[in-house]
Design an enzyme around this catalytic site. Structure first.
Site, PDB file in Angstrom:
ATOM      1  N   CYS A 120      -3.973   5.325  -2.290  1.00  0.00           N
ATOM      2  CA  CYS A 120      -2.945   6.033  -2.218  1.00  0.00           C
ATOM      3  C   CYS A 120      -2.047   7.006  -2.369  1.00  0.00           C
ATOM      4  O   CYS A 120      -2.147   7.629  -3.352  1.00  0.00           O
ATOM      5  CB  CYS A 120      -2.082   5.023  -0.734  1.00  0.00           C
ATOM      6  N   ARG A 146      -8.038   6.858   6.053  1.00  0.00           N
ATOM      7  CA  ARG A 146      -7.897   8.532   5.313  1.00  0.00           C
ATOM      8  C   ARG A 146      -8.855   9.362   5.825  1.00  0.00           C
ATOM      9  O   ARG A 146      -9.045  10.298   5.998  1.00  0.00           O
ATOM     10  CB  ARG A 146      -8.438   8.440   3.438  1.00  0.00           C
TER      11      ARG A 146
HETATM   12  C1  BEZ Z   1      -5.346   1.381  -1.766  1.00  0.00           C
HETATM   13  O1  BEZ Z   1      -5.378   1.506  -2.624  1.00  0.00           O
HETATM   14  O2  BEZ Z   1      -4.865   2.081  -1.180  1.00  0.00           O
HETATM   15  C2  BEZ Z   1      -6.028   0.571  -0.511  1.00  0.00           C
HETATM   16  C3  BEZ Z   1      -7.308  -0.175  -1.136  1.00  0.00           C
HETATM   17  C4  BEZ Z   1      -8.091  -0.712   0.153  1.00  0.00           C
HETATM   18  C5  BEZ Z   1      -7.433  -1.021   1.589  1.00  0.00           C
HETATM   19  C6  BEZ Z   1      -5.883  -0.350   1.711  1.00  0.00           C
HETATM   20  C7  BEZ Z   1      -5.262   0.518   0.260  1.00  0.00           C
END
Ligand code: BEZ
Length: 237
Positions: A55, A138
């Site tokens: 993110c 997402r």
């Molecule tokens: C992230 O790194 O944004 C992420 C990865 C796995 C689950 C939720 C967020």
């Protein structure tokens, strides 16, 4: 009867439908959505959680490209099921500490919605319980100046979005509207576009005879629209 508070369930919104309305608190103040964005395109997108690496890379990329989207008359609005203080702390950390792929001191100036109640996430079908019941996937919603959903894109938790593709989608939607054409695979401004299939034999023949139109067969005709002409039409509209 147990007194369990039930989450409101909504049908998943679809392309061509009005964007579900909501009011919310954001890092840039309160918003009334999509009313506040009338006359503009808006990309409403969700991310799973603040202070997570994928993110963070996405927010840095989107914030760095924000001006390119504004030039296309498009505003960005983010959302996660975190609270406002978490959002503010995360965005401050990004600006003050994170350097990634040549991006540094990145300031996120577009609103990030707090959605602890998951009210908005549920309205937009951003929660995929088999992926995560407590985080939004997402999701990306492209909403046009009349508040109609025009494209929906979903990515899983483990894969960051391709922001060049999101920009290409916006350019393609706008150009298709402006010129009354459709865009072929991998279209980018300046590439040939698809002329809609003719409705009758007569128009099909005249189309085949038109020297500006290249017909591979009666159902597959293309024409050129110069990149400058496309950009002139889609910028700031
Ligand atoms: C992230 O790194 O944004 C992420 C990865 C796995 C689950 C939720 C967020």
């Amino acid at each position: 009867m147990e007194n369990i508070e039930k989450q409101e369930t909504y049908p998943m919104p679809r392309i061509g439908e009005k964007a579900p309305a909501f009011t919310a608190k954001t890092t840039q103040g309160d918003i009334d959505f999509p009313k506040d964005y009338e006359g503009k395109w808006v990309i409403l997108f969700s991310h799973p959680a603040d202070f997570t690496p994928v993110c963070t890379s996405e927010f840095m990329t989107f914030a760095t490209m924000e001006q390119e989207f504004k030039e296309l008359n498009c505003e960005l609005v983010g959302l996660s099921v975190d609270g406002l203080f978490s959002h503010i702390a995360w965005l401050r950390t990004i600006k003050e500490k994170i350097e990634y792929k040549g991006m540094k001191n990145v300031e996120v100036n577009f609103p990030l919605i707090e959605d602890i109640s998951m009210n908005v996430a549920n309205k937009y079908g951003m929660i995929s319980p088999n992926e995560s019941a407590t985080q939004a996937v997402r999701a990306v919603f492209f909403i046009d100046p009349k508040g109609i959903i025009r494209t929906i894109v979903y990515y899983p938790l483990s894969l960051g979005r391709n922001f060049d593709e999101l920009k290409r989608i916006l350019q393609g939607l706008k150009a298709a509207d402006e010129f009354g054409v459709a865009m072929p695979a991998d279209w980018r401004p300046g590439d040939d576009v698809i002329v809609p299939t003719a409705g009758s034999c007569g128009t099909a023949q005249s189309r085949m005879d038109d020297k500006d139109i290249d017909c591979k067969d009666w159902f597959f005709c293309t024409k050129k629209i110069a990149k400058e002409e496309v950009m002139e039409k889609i910028l700031k509209k």
